[in-house]
Design a protein around this motif. Structure first.
Motif, PDB file in Angstrom:
ATOM      1  N   LYS A  95      40.828   5.421  54.373  1.00 23.77           N
ATOM      2  CA  LYS A  95      39.951   4.887  55.400  1.00 23.77           C
ATOM      3  C   LYS A  95      40.080   3.375  55.498  1.00 23.77           C
ATOM      4  O   LYS A  95      40.177   2.689  54.495  1.00 23.77           O
ATOM      5  N   PRO A 144      27.638   6.291  63.820  1.00 25.50           N
ATOM      6  CA  PRO A 144      28.644   7.025  63.036  1.00 25.50           C
ATOM      7  C   PRO A 144      28.614   8.501  63.388  1.00 25.50           C
ATOM      8  O   PRO A 144      27.566   9.052  63.742  1.00 25.50           O
ATOM      9  N   ASP A 156      32.351  -6.589  64.032  1.00 24.94           N
ATOM     10  CA  ASP A 156      32.138  -5.978  62.712  1.00 24.94           C
ATOM     11  C   ASP A 156      31.553  -6.983  61.728  1.00 24.94           C
ATOM     12  O   ASP A 156      30.703  -6.645  60.899  1.00 24.94           O
ATOM     13  N   SER A 183      26.864  -3.132  59.329  1.00 26.63           N
ATOM     14  CA  SER A 183      28.234  -2.620  59.183  1.00 26.63           C
ATOM     15  C   SER A 183      29.114  -3.623  58.448  1.00 26.63           C
ATOM     16  O   SER A 183      30.282  -3.774  58.743  1.00 26.63           O
ATOM     17  N   PRO A 190      33.395   0.713  54.706  1.00 25.80           N
ATOM     18  CA  PRO A 190      32.021   0.364  54.990  1.00 25.80           C
ATOM     19  C   PRO A 190      31.173   0.448  53.725  1.00 25.80           C
ATOM     20  O   PRO A 190      31.231   1.410  52.985  1.00 25.80           O
ATOM     21  N   VAL A 229      29.541   1.890  64.502  1.00 27.26           N
ATOM     22  CA  VAL A 229      30.995   1.910  64.401  1.00 27.26           C
ATOM     23  C   VAL A 229      31.560   1.288  65.671  1.00 27.26           C
ATOM     24  O   VAL A 229      31.097   1.577  66.780  1.00 27.26           O
ATOM     25  N   THR A 230      32.564   0.437  65.524  1.00 28.95           N
ATOM     26  CA  THR A 230      33.168  -0.252  66.660  1.00 28.95           C
ATOM     27  C   THR A 230      34.487   0.430  67.022  1.00 28.95           C
ATOM     28  O   THR A 230      35.326   0.673  66.155  1.00 28.95           O
ATOM     29  N   TYR A 231      34.653   0.721  68.324  1.00 27.08           N
ATOM     30  CA  TYR A 231      35.832   1.432  68.805  1.00 27.08           C
ATOM     31  C   TYR A 231      36.568   0.569  69.824  1.00 27.08           C
ATOM     32  O   TYR A 231      35.950  -0.078  70.678  1.00 27.08           O
TER      33      TYR A 231
END
Length: 870
Positions: A256, A60, A234, A240, A262, A268-270
């Motif tokens: 958000k 994060p 996720d 997460s 969360p 964090v997945t991008y």
């Protein structure tokens, strides 16, 4: 009524110019802030380093606390992190088990410095990686081979060209363990990445990364749609998990997660363009900075614009009092008059606001460019421009015009036509009850906020200045006729004696036209109060910061690095040099405080120092405890902290208490306070053990060394390594002055636009007020007054108006500055440069005279009889 509105507008086009200009510049201001806001909320960065990986899993980039939980609604407050975060290397196994995942590539990213063949730094800072992660870009070898031993590296093609290094050459790279020589085993492309890359063997990269069993990120390769793969990842990562059905609202970042928030901080997945933020952590902080900057400035801009536009419309409609009264007298109903004025305002507001939008877009582009060119925003951060800021500016301008016009005409449509005719000829002496009560309420609120700002510290105290100014200025505008009459009562006799004709008539005009002159005094008051508060808040904080830094710096020399930092072996070597009495390693970063303020939990960033003790060459002016106790390892157990008096006041802590902090990478600690010092503005509000800070920074090196030594020490320090820079105390002071000027520039950039807008509105209002007195000036000429005598009356009136504005503006600025100064420096006496104050006084009086006398001369042109009937 629409036709009547058009007819009256055609007949009064000159008098409408003032309202149009006020709305136009208001739209410019709101649009410019909206452009910055939209960029902060919507901008994306095209991925380069992770361009070949469909999905990226990283740590994060912000830390948050819950503010409120009410059923499906969760309100949080977040703060961007200063340092890059890491995630456990063991997550690779969990990711590999996710359906659809083919391969998981770990990524290590750490700053390094590369020297060219002449010993000069190339690019200032490059980034090191393990060669195994080259496929994330992807890089391919153009020459040579992959690094097979700890002494070999592969260079980015652009970096190799800049350093003039080829395969087989010896390169010197500055890393966590010092300046080392490597053999260039290969050159890889594509070159020109925004993060110049140096690739090491996997074991050597892990040593330089410095975080055992952790990685910077994972590149995940799989089959199918990356969005669906992201959802499966996720769901699979244990840290997460999502809280289903809960909407998360961040107080600084908006909505958000599209309905899923969360439940706990974790990887964090991008996917898509979001991967650009994973490889450029500074962009995430820049995005939040833009949102906060544009939000605060936009709020002030909207309040100022509403105040100015309302005053301009009020003055314009007051000058039309006779026309409105005659309409009532010939049978127009109050509803018809309100409808006519409302339609005029809607048309003027829409046209003027729309005309200001292109200028606002240009102003927003210019402001964004200035922020980028001065290093406040990464140059990879793109400007995002959509229709939302433009539509909002037009809507706000139109609504403000309509509300202002309806409010200004309210009294004229409520009273009988005969009373309206009487008030058009001679304004009423008494203020309305609603206006009086509202003015007193704003006065009480502004005074209360002054008192409250003295009970808080630092950033909160400084941020309260704008609110205090707006509240007190609105109070002054509503109670303006009282201020004018009080001023006449105090100085009227002296003016009458100073000038038997001009002074006497000016006093008489002011006494009978207090409402009219109050409309002129208000924007002048706002300009002086807002400009004075803005400029002198900066000068007060800047002066205290530079004074504390100069008084506390006792080092003879400051050693810096042309790369990412000064490694530990350089510090050890410096301590062993002849003539060196002491060396202090310093890390400059930011930490986040977690405490309660005004009964509510909040986060606040603080400048922080990591120090080796004893602290040679540095005097923080310790008031309680001792810095010598500032010791600790990389863990949380038994960690210790020293706080400035301002930070200690925010935490409500003293020596022996524990406080909640989050380090630059988000790691929470609860250290014990071992010292409280006074020079927080000059050096930072939080001081932590060097070893603790070093373990939570990207470089793992000191940012600078403070060295106490004799006159021969400088040459010995410079000779230790070509990657070092050595500055004496005077040079270090000059560097601090330059940094302070940059910070002041950023704070004054957009606020300067607001001040310019206010100044334009001041001139606009004064010109309107003077141009609306053509018949009055002609009547004075007809009863025997000469042109010179009439101009004399106007000069005395301008002096009286300027004087009232000066007194009222200073009466607003002084308590505001005292409150801010007390909250930030502990002293209620602000730093006010006399030259700047004199310039503001001269500008206020100059505007009052120029914007009054120039249109008055034009109004006096021609024959008086023609002006009476014109």
């Amino acid at each position: 009524m629409l036709g009547l509105a058009f007819a009256t507008m055609r007949g009064r086009l000159p008098s409408l110019v003032g309202s149009v200009l006020a709305l136009l510049f208001a739209a410019v201001l709101v649009t410019a802030c909206g452009v910055l806001m939209e960029t902060g909320l919507r901008a994306q960065i095209r991925p380069e380093r992770y361009g070949a990986a469909p999905v990226v899993v990283a740590g994060p980039q912000s830390t948050s606390i819950p503010k409120k939980e009410d059923g499906p609604l969760e309100v949080t407050e977040s703060m961007p992190l200063e340092e890059p975060t890491t995630i456990p290397a063991s997550l690779a196994g969990d990711l590999a088990k996710v359906p659809g995942v083919r391969d998981v590539v770990p990524e290590l990213t750490f700053p390094v410095g590369l020297l060219d063949t002449n010993g000069r730094a190339v690019h200032g800072r490059a980034y090191g990686h393990a060669w195994e992660s080259a496929r994330l870009t992807p890089y391919t070898l153009r020459a040579g081979h992959a690094p097979a031993s700890p002494g070999e590296i592969v260079l980015d093609a652009a970096l190799a060209d800049a350093a003039r290094l080829k395969v087989g050459a010896t390169a010197r790279v500055l890393g966590r363990d010092g300046l080392r020589a490597y053999t260039v085993a290969g050159v890889a492309g594509p070159g020109g990445s925004r993060q110049p890359a140096v690739f090491f063997s996997a074991p050597r990269a892990a040593e330089l990364f410095g975080h055992p069993d952790r990685v910077s990120a994972f590149g995940v390769f799989g089959s199918g749609d990356p969005e669906r793969l992201k959802d499966r990842i996720d769901a699979a990562l244990p840290t997460s998990k999502k809280a289903p059905g809960r909407v998360s609202i961040d107080l600084k970042g908006g909505l958000k997660g599209g309905g899923d928030a969360p439940a706990a901080a974790g990887p964090v997945t991008y996917v898509g363009d979001e991967r650009g933020f994973a490889e450029e952590p500074r962009a995430s902080a820049a995005r939040e900075m833009l949102v906060m900057l544009s939000g605060s400035l936009g709020g002030i801009a909207i309040m100022v614009a509403a105040f100015v536009v309302a005053g301009t419309f009020g003055l314009a409609l007051r000058q039309r009092g006779r026309e409105i009264a005659l309409l009532r007298a010939i049978g127009a109903t109050p509803a018809q008059v309100r409808s006519m004025i409302g339609k005029e305002a809607l048309l003027i507001g829409a046209v003027a606001s729309a005309a200001g939008v292109p200028l606002g877009v240009a102003a927003g582009r210019w402001m964004f460019g200035e922020l980028v060119s001065n290093g406040m925003i990464p140059d990879v951060f793109p400007l995002t421009l959509g229709p939302a800021p433009m539509l909002i500016a037009v809507a706000l301008g139109t609504a403000t015009a309509w509300l202002s016009a309806r409010g200004a005409v309210r009294r004229a449509t409520r009273i009988r036509p005969t009373e309206a005719l009487g008030e058009a000829a001679a304004e009423p002496h008494a203020l309305g009850r609603t206006r009086t009560v509202t003015g007193l309420v704003f006065l009480a609120l502004g005074s209360a906020l002054c008192v409250v700002s003295m009970s808080v510290a630092g950033e909160t105290a400084a941020m309260s200045a704008g609110g205090i100014v707006i509240l007190l200025t609105v109070a002054a505008a509503l109670l303006g006729p009282w201020l004018v009459r009080i001023a006449v009562a105090l100085v009227g006799g002296a003016l009458g004696r100073a000038s038997r004709v001009g002074g006497y008539l000016a006093v008489a005009n002011t006494r009978t036209g207090a409402r009219r002159l109050a409309a002129v005094v208000s924007p002048l008051t706002l300009m002086l109060a807002f400009a004075g508060t803005t400029v002198f808040t900066q000068s007060t904080i800047g002066h205290a910061t530079l004074r504390q830094a100069a008084e506390g710096m006792r080092a003879d020399y400051v050693v810096g690095s042309a790369g990412p930092g000064v490694p530990a072996d350089i510090a050890r070597a410096a301590r062993a040099l002849p003539g060196v009495a002491g060396v202090t390693e310093v890390i400059d970063t930011r930490v986040i405080g977690d405490f309660h303020e005004l009964g509510e939990r909040t986060l606040r960033p603080y400048r922080a120092l990591g120090l080796t003790v004893p602290a040679h060459g540095l005097d923080l002016d310790v008031r309680a405890g001792s810095l010598d106790r500032l010791r600790g390892d990389a863990g949380n157990a038994g960690s210790r902290v020293a706080l400035s008096t301002l930070a200690a006041g925010s935490f409500g802590a003293s020596v022996g208490d524990k406080v909640r902090l989050r380090l630059g990478d988000g790691t929470p600690i609860t250290p014990t306070v071992v010292a409280v010092y006074d020079r927080g503005l000059g050096f930072g509000d939080v001081a932590l053990p060097y070893d603790l800070m070093r373990a939570h920074t990207a470089s793992g090196m000191a940012d600078r060394l403070l060295v106490v030594g004799d006159g021969s020490t400088r040459d010995r320090l410079a000779a230790m390594s070509p990657a070092l820079t050595v500055t004496d105390r005077a040079g270090a002071q000059a560097d601090r002055d330059s940094a302070a000027e940059l910070n002041e520039w950023v704070n004054l950039l957009a606020l300067g636009l607001i001040i310019v807008f206010i100044a334009i509105s001041v001139v606009n209002t004064l010109v309107m007020a003077t141009a609306g007195r053509v018949r009055e000036f002609a009547l004075l000429r007809l009863v025997g007054g000469t042109r010179r005598q009439v101009l004399g009356v106007i000069r005395w009136e301008a002096l009286l108006v300027g004087g009232v504005a000066l007194v009222a503006g200073m009466a607003i600025a002084v308590p505001t500055l005292a409150a801010v100064s007390y909250g930030v420096t502990g002293s209620a006496v602000p730093h006010v440069p006399p030259v700047v104050l004199a310039a503001m006084v001269a500008a206020t009086l100059g505007l009052a005279f120029a914007a009054t006398l120039l249109p008055a001369r034009a109004a006096l042109a021609g024959r008086p009889a023609e002006r009476i009937h014109g």
